[in-house]
Design an enzyme around this catalytic site. Structure first.
Site, PDB file in Angstrom:
ATOM      1  N   GLU A  35     -54.746  36.187  21.791  1.00 40.79           N
ATOM      2  CA  GLU A  35     -54.679  36.274  23.251  1.00 40.79           C
ATOM      3  C   GLU A  35     -53.255  36.590  23.686  1.00 40.79           C
ATOM      4  OE1 GLU A  35     -57.509  36.953  24.821  1.00 40.79           O
ATOM      5  OE2 GLU A  35     -58.348  35.003  24.263  1.00 40.79           O
ATOM      6  N   HIS A  36     -53.133  37.522  24.622  1.00 42.58           N
ATOM      7  CA  HIS A  36     -51.841  37.990  25.129  1.00 42.58           C
ATOM      8  C   HIS A  36     -51.003  38.607  24.011  1.00 42.58           C
ATOM      9  CE1 HIS A  36     -52.104  36.661  29.315  1.00 42.58           C
ATOM     10  NE2 HIS A  36     -52.860  35.703  28.837  1.00 42.58           N
ATOM     11  N   THR A  37     -51.697  39.165  23.059  1.00 40.61           N
ATOM     12  CA  THR A  37     -51.014  39.874  21.980  1.00 40.61           C
ATOM     13  C   THR A  37     -51.176  41.381  22.129  1.00 40.61           C
ATOM     14  OG1 THR A  37     -53.008  39.463  20.700  1.00 40.61           O
ATOM     15  CG2 THR A  37     -51.120  38.074  20.196  1.00 40.61           C
ATOM     16  N   GLY A 122     -65.313  37.652  36.877  1.00 45.00           N
ATOM     17  CA  GLY A 122     -64.303  36.585  36.937  1.00 45.00           C
ATOM     18  C   GLY A 122     -64.445  35.545  35.846  1.00 45.00           C
ATOM     19  N   ALA A 123     -65.352  35.771  34.899  1.00 50.71           N
ATOM     20  CA  ALA A 123     -65.544  34.785  33.832  1.00 50.71           C
ATOM     21  C   ALA A 123     -64.691  35.114  32.604  1.00 50.71           C
ATOM     22  CB  ALA A 123     -67.021  34.727  33.444  1.00 50.71           C
ATOM     23  N   SER A 127     -65.805  42.341  32.832  1.00 52.36           N
ATOM     24  CA  SER A 127     -66.791  43.136  33.566  1.00 52.36           C
ATOM     25  C   SER A 127     -66.164  44.433  34.076  1.00 52.36           C
ATOM     26  CB  SER A 127     -67.361  42.323  34.731  1.00 52.36           C
ATOM     27  OG  SER A 127     -66.313  41.870  35.558  1.00 52.36           O
ATOM     28  N   SER A 128     -64.885  44.396  34.440  1.00 53.84           N
ATOM     29  CA  SER A 128     -64.281  45.633  34.965  1.00 53.84           C
ATOM     30  C   SER A 128     -64.043  46.658  33.854  1.00 53.84           C
ATOM     31  CB  SER A 128     -62.999  45.339  35.734  1.00 53.84           C
ATOM     32  OG  SER A 128     -62.143  44.559  34.972  1.00 53.84           O
ATOM     33  N   ASP A 172     -59.721  45.046  26.038  1.00 58.31           N
ATOM     34  CA  ASP A 172     -61.041  44.937  26.671  1.00 58.31           C
ATOM     35  C   ASP A 172     -61.814  46.245  26.596  1.00 58.31           C
ATOM     36  OD1 ASP A 172     -59.912  42.522  27.280  1.00 58.31           O
ATOM     37  OD2 ASP A 172     -59.610  42.942  29.403  1.00 58.31           O
TER      38      ASP A 172
END
Ligand code: GLA
Length: 385
Positions: A35-37, A122-123, A127-128, A172
């Protein structure tokens, strides 16, 4: 399953436009670890899920394109060759894709489309990215642009970065476009080399629990973290290291230079450097079927995101803390950008019901809302249906 999900938007398309449209879908994603990598040139381990954004679409000779957002009961019309300056928020993801294609000299004609998504917004399930990815994939096919999946991924990311204005990394969209059922993707965000890692979960499953909140800080702090990471890279550069991103810095180098870095920046960098190591260790543990070690890495990732990177929140910490002592819980952590969204936990199948019951009860008691839970099922990346 996707047949029935397509039927209402197909009916809506035929009712509104007629003709014989094509159908495409692209999934949301989970991220096992890393995460955040991604924007630090590091490693990630996402997988596509079975929740998707779906579009029914056809080219038109009309002077304007029309896109219907089925779930919102809204539509937007525009000329694909002269994009408008203003549009509804949801349409920016689509216009951003067309804009990014245009920058590559790929000009499309007008089209008509109806889209719908069952990925919760928002989960933290992207989704975007799924919306951008499905339109990138569909328009490429419809107008025979001959862009490959890697280029479509870059286009979807560029749409988000330049048109929507979020400086997200590539994870993503990469997952939404490249996913394969029953596989995670080990992606090197620096070289974009990747390989599929089979997800043999055996007696385990991946439980997502949604905090149901998205704190305001999410996008502003995201950009602040990016800047902080760049500052550390700049610092190492000035110290004579040939580094392009935090990916190039080892824990040992970080320790050696700790007196030259502010305590805050040291923490940020320590998260990224240690998280990269955890991704590689996690893959190894998973391949050896060593779920206990894999689970410990999930907790370590959470604590690092909470304490060093400071992107967690009360609700996420509460969920991790609540499941940790429960029977059958192997590991748990916040997933995605942070400040809300979901946790991902690996849970023994036989204990699932008891775990969900305990979590629902505790969360409801503390925060007054029942959290939504999903059993993550993997799914394929962008495709025609
Ligand atoms: C968001 C971004 C991704 C990634 C994650 C954190 O989901 O869109 O690019 O940076 O946060 O890992």
């Amino acid at each position: 399953m996707s047949e029935s999900l397509f039927s209402s938007i197909t009916a809506s398309f035929l009712d509104r436009f007629g003709g014989s449209p094509a159908r495409f879908q692209s999934p949301g994603r989970i991220n096992l670890i890393g995460e955040h990598t991604d924007y630090n040139g590091g490693f990630v381990l996402p997988a596509g899920i079975d929740l998707c954004c779906r579009v029914v679409i056809a080219p038109t000779q009309e002077a304007r394109s029309v896109v219907v957002a089925f779930d919102l009961n809204e539509e937007f019309s525009f000329d694909a060759n002269a994009l408008p300056a203003q549009c509804p928020t949801w349409a920016a993801y689509i216009l951003g894709v067309i804009h990014a294609m245009g920058k590559r000299g790929k000009i499309i004609g007008n089209f008509q489309a109806v889209f719908s998504s069952d990925i919760p917004i928002g989960a933290g399930l992207s989704s975007s990215a799924a919306l951008e990815s499905v339109f990138a994939f569909a328009l490429n096919d419809l107008f025979r642009l001959q862009l490959d999946r890697m280029e479509l991924t870059r286009i979807a990311q560029q749409a988000e970065n330049e048109y929507v204005g979020l400086q997200c990394g590539i994870m993503d969209m990469f997952a939404s476009i490249h996913a394969r059922k029953d596989q995670a993707i080990q992606l090197d965000c620096h070289t974009l080399d990747f390989r599929y890692v089979p997800l043999h979960m055996n007696d385990h499953l991946m439980l997502l629990v949604d905090t149901g909140i998205k704190h305001e800080l999410a996008s502003s702090e995201y950009n602040v973290r990016r800047q902080e990471c760049e500052e550390v890279v700049g610092l190492f550069h000035d110290l004579g290291y040939a580094v392009q991103s935090l990916r190039d810095i080892t824990m040992q180098q970080l320790e050696m230079q700790r007196d030259r870095i502010s305590p805050l920046l040291l923490k940020r960098a320590r998260h990224v450097v240690s998280e990269n190591e955890r991704v590689l260790e996690f893959v190894k543990s998973m391949q050896e079927g060593d779920w206990q070690s894999a689970g410990q890495l999930l907790y370590a990732s959470h604590y690092s995101l909470r304490d060093d990177y400071a992107v967690s929140c009360n609700e996420l910490d509460f969920l991790v803390k609540t499941v940790k002592p429960l029977n059958g819980v192997i590991g748990s952590r916040m997933m995605g950008g942070g400040f809300g969204g979901c946790t991902i936990s690996i849970v023994e199948k036989s204990c699932l019901e008891a775990v969900m019951e305990a979590v629902n009860f505790a969360y409801q008691e503390s925060f007054g809302i029942a959290p939504k839970s999903y059993i993550a099922q993997t799914g394929n990346g962008a495709c025609a249906i």
